[in-house]
Design a protein around this motif. Structure first.
Motif, PDB file in Angstrom:
ATOM      1  N   MET A 177       0.850  -1.202   0.000  1.00 16.94           N
ATOM      2  CA  MET A 177       0.000   0.000   0.000  1.00 16.94           C
ATOM      3  C   MET A 177       0.879   1.242   0.000  1.00 16.94           C
ATOM      4  O   MET A 177       1.688   1.427   0.910  1.00 16.94           O
ATOM      5  N   LYS A 178       0.752   2.083  -1.005  1.00 14.43           N
ATOM      6  CA  LYS A 178       1.628   3.241  -1.188  1.00 14.43           C
ATOM      7  C   LYS A 178       1.055   4.482  -0.482  1.00 14.43           C
ATOM      8  O   LYS A 178       0.546   5.410  -1.118  1.00 14.43           O
ATOM      9  N   ILE A 179       1.108   4.485   0.851  1.00 13.81           N
ATOM     10  CA  ILE A 179       0.545   5.607   1.616  1.00 13.81           C
ATOM     11  C   ILE A 179       1.336   6.884   1.376  1.00 13.81           C
ATOM     12  O   ILE A 179       0.757   7.940   1.081  1.00 13.81           O
ATOM     13  N   LYS A 180       2.653   6.800   1.480  1.00  9.90           N
ATOM     14  CA  LYS A 180       3.477   7.997   1.300  1.00  9.90           C
ATOM     15  C   LYS A 180       3.349   8.553  -0.116  1.00  9.90           C
ATOM     16  O   LYS A 180       3.256   9.768  -0.309  1.00  9.90           O
ATOM     17  N   ALA A 181       3.335   7.681  -1.114  1.00  9.88           N
ATOM     18  CA  ALA A 181       3.211   8.136  -2.500  1.00  9.88           C
ATOM     19  C   ALA A 181       1.879   8.856  -2.710  1.00  9.88           C
ATOM     20  O   ALA A 181       1.810   9.871  -3.411  1.00  9.88           O
ATOM     21  N   ALA A 182       0.825   8.328  -2.078  1.00 10.50           N
ATOM     22  CA  ALA A 182      -0.489   8.963  -2.188  1.00 10.50           C
ATOM     23  C   ALA A 182      -0.491  10.333  -1.528  1.00 10.50           C
ATOM     24  O   ALA A 182      -1.046  11.303  -2.066  1.00 10.50           O
ATOM     25  N   LEU A 183       0.126  10.442  -0.351  1.00 13.02           N
ATOM     26  CA  LEU A 183       0.196  11.733   0.346  1.00 13.02           C
ATOM     27  C   LEU A 183       1.023  12.736  -0.442  1.00 13.02           C
ATOM     28  O   LEU A 183       0.704  13.923  -0.480  1.00 13.02           O
ATOM     29  N   ASP A 184       2.084  12.259  -1.089  1.00 10.53           N
ATOM     30  CA  ASP A 184       2.946  13.157  -1.861  1.00 10.53           C
ATOM     31  C   ASP A 184       2.231  13.739  -3.070  1.00 10.53           C
ATOM     32  O   ASP A 184       2.608  14.813  -3.558  1.00 10.53           O
ATOM     33  N   ARG A 185       1.210  13.050  -3.561  1.00 10.82           N
ATOM     34  CA  ARG A 185       0.469  13.554  -4.720  1.00 10.82           C
ATOM     35  C   ARG A 185      -0.513  14.650  -4.332  1.00 10.82           C
ATOM     36  O   ARG A 185      -1.016  15.372  -5.193  1.00 10.82           O
TER      37      ARG A 185
END
Length: 328
Positions: free
Chosen positions: A1-9
């Motif tokens: 699950m890409k939580i950090k990648a989602a937040l960075d977007r």
């Protein structure tokens, strides 16, 4: 699950998402995390400690040879915020109706909200989009905490005399000291500077969540449309003013825009001023709820506005990754 990648977007995602999640919890289930011990200490009461640690880590990245730049930026932010807020306060007094209100706003609320800024929000936004010297500018912004600058504006308007004892120099030093400790450690030991550098970005979502636990969406309802208007003025007038002042100075404009908020402690300003001068007592209640509404409105809106400005600048070729990694 890409939580950090989602937040960075998401513009300001590392700060705004945890803050909003916490605000929802605090509004609808305020006791959920207030269960004592480590849970409450971290997720509810931890903002001051976490921000202090963030400032220490940031201070360690400051080279003493360039500290003057940070002071200059902090002074510019402070003056811009105060001048714009005081000017709108004067307009509010000049055009107030028979009920003493302007556009439904108490003039004292206008000054309190627009001259005071949310330090935690500023640190979070600048931590994501600014350089290390930009973050260090926060040390000077402690001067706009509390009723001091509001009272200065009122005294200039002739509304009240200057009152001694409303500003504590110790409070200012208490904000500055963590940065100074970090500066000493970082300048004495390069390895310590690198070690503490890792803490800067990691702490942002944690103190953002804790800040959110102090926000109640009910304040917007209680403050009504006038409180929302005050929040809009704070974001779009003081934030935009800071943006263009910094742009004119050839500095990162986002740092200037990051000052467009109202701090939670500004809610106590009307009562503090009424205690010093009873002539303001009649407007204490309405001013308090309007400032509270501005706190919530700016906490939600400013990160969105900053995100819009960031996208606009990126389209013109500005790189915030390079800015944030700039060594000072």
């Amino acid at each position: 699950m890409k939580i950090k990648a989602a937040l960075d977007r998401i513009p300001g995602g590392m700060m705004v998402v945890p803050l909003l999640i916490a605000a929802v919890i605090n509004t609808f289930a305020p006791d959920l995390l207030r269960i004592g011990n480590f849970t409450e200490a971290l997720f509810v009461n931890g903002s001051s400690t976490l921000i202090a640690l963030f400032l220490l880590c940031t201070g360690a990245q400051i080279n003493v040879k360039s500290f003057g730049v940070s002071v200059g930026k902090g002074a510019t932010l402070l003056v811009t915020k105060w001048v714009v807020g005081a000017a709108f306060g004067l307009i509010a007094y000049a055009f107030a109706g028979e009920n003493g209100l302007w556009l439904g706003l108490a003039p004292i609320a206008v000054i309190a909200a627009m001259t005071n800024s949310n330090g935690g929000l500023f640190v979070a936004l600048v931590g994501q989009y600014g350089s290390k010297e930009d973050r260090a500018a926060y040390s000077l912004l402690a001067l706009n905490d509390g009723p001091f600058l509001t009272m200065v504006a009122l005294s200039i308007f002739g509304a009240m005399g200057f009152v001694d004892g409303m500003f504590s120099f110790v409070s200012f030093i208490s904000v500055l000291l963590p940065i100074l400790v970090g500066m000493v450690l970082g300048n004495l030991d390069e390895d310590m500077r690198k070690f503490l550098d890792k803490g800067s970005s990691m702490l942002i979502p944690f103190f953002a969540f804790s800040l959110g636990m102090g926000i109640d969406f009910g304040a917007i309802v209680e403050g009504g449309l006038s409180g929302i208007i005050l929040g809009l003025l704070t974001v779009f007038v003081t934030g935009t003013a800071g943006y263009f002042v910094f742009k004119a100075m050839k500095w990162n404009p986002i740092v200037g825009a990051a000052e467009g908020s109202t701090a939670g402690n500004a809610v106590a300003t009307p009562a503090a001023i009424a205690a010093a001068n009873a002539s303001f007592a009649a407007f204490t209640d309405i001013a308090t709820v309007q400032v509270a509404a501005s706190v919530v409105t700016t906490a939600i809106l400013l990160p969105i506005y900053v995100g819009f400005l960031v996208k606009r600048m990126e389209k013109k070729g500005y790189s915030f990754e390079r800015e944030a990694e700039t060594e000072v």
